[in-house]
Design an enzyme around this catalytic site. Sequence first.
Site: not given
Ligand code: PPE
Length: 311
Positions: A157
Site C-alpha cells: 500500500k
Molecule cells: N484497494 C485499494 C486500492 C485501497 O486503497 C483500499 C483501501 C482497499 C483496496 C481496501 O483495503 P482495506 O482498507 O484494507 O479493506 N483504501 C484506503 C484509502 C482510502 C483513501 O481514500 O485514502 C481505505 O479504505 O482506508
Amino acid sequence: MTPTEKIWHNGRFIAWDEAQIHVLSHVVSYGSSVFEGVRCYETQNGPAIFRLRDHTRRLLDSAKIYRFPVEFSQDQLVEAQIELVRLNGMRSCYIRPIILRGYGGVGVMPVNNPTEIYLACWEWGKYLGEEALAEGVDVCISSWNRIAPNTLPALAKAGANYMNSQLIRMEAHHNGYAEGIALDSEGRISEGSGENIFVIRDGKILTPPLGSSALPGITRDSVMTLARDLGIPLVESVIPREMLYIADEVFFTGTAAEVTPIRSIDRIPVGAGRRGPITEKLQKAFFELVEGKAADKYGWLTAVPVTVPAR
Ligand code: PPE
C-alpha cells in the site's frame, strides 16, 4: 477535516501543526511512502480499533517490499496507535499511519534519506456518502487500468499507487460517477480506486485474486470470513469485465468505504438496481461486529482505554 491534538512521530507525540516535512523530502519528488488506513469504531464498551494488528502488519510488509529501514516493531506501532486514539480523546476515528523517506540526500537512491514514521487520526464519516450504504452507488469501468504486475507492487500500500487511483477516481467523478472500477493489465476486474470488489451471481460470491493487481484488503478478508461463516459460497477467481453487467449484486469493501453496494455500472443496473439481499446480509454482519453489537469471535477489535465517557 478537523485537526486532532496530537500526531505520533518516530516515537513521540507532537502537536498536529508540528507534523511537517521539508519540500525537498524524498517522498515529495519520488512518491516514496507506504501507509495504512485503519478505523476505530464507537462501541458500547468504548472505542475499538478494527484489525489493528493486521493493518500494522501490512504497513510493515509494504515497508519491507520497498526496503524501508524501520526501527519500530509491530507491537510498538500497535501500542502507539492505541495511545494516539486515547490521547486525542476520540470516540471513533480513522487512523493514518505513514512511513516516508525524508529530507537528506538528493536523487532517486534514498541512501541519505531518513525514515520518518507518522501516526495521525481524525474523524472521518462515510466515504462514498451517507446514503451510499443503503442505496448503493453508480460507478463506471475506468479507462485507466490498475498497475500492471512487476511495475508497482500491488501488495504494497504505497503512496505512489495512488497516482493511478487518482486518475481512476477523477475520471469517474468528472463523468458523474461515484467511483471507478479498474481492470488489470489483462482486462480482468481488479478493484476500485480505493476499494476491493465482490460480484454475486446465482447466490455465489466471486472476488478477484490478489494476482489481479488487487490490494490484500483487510475488509476483503473480513467479508470473506463472514461469508464463509454464513455459509455463502465464495471463490477467488479471475473475473471478466462483462460479469459486472450480468451480476445479481456487486459491492465494494474497504476501511473507508466499509461495505458499499453498487447499484449501476456504466449506467447498466446491477440486478434490480438497488442493494441486494446477500450484500445486505454481509453488511449487517460486518457492522454488527465492528460496532461491538455481535460477539467479536475472531478477536478483530482492540479496545482503547476510555478517556471519554460513553454517551
Ligand atoms: N484497494 C485499494 C486500492 C485501497 O486503497 C483500499 C483501501 C482497499 C483496496 C481496501 O483495503 P482495506 O482498507 O484494507 O479493506 N483504501 C484506503 C484509502 C482510502 C483513501 O481514500 O485514502 C481505505 O479504505 O482506508
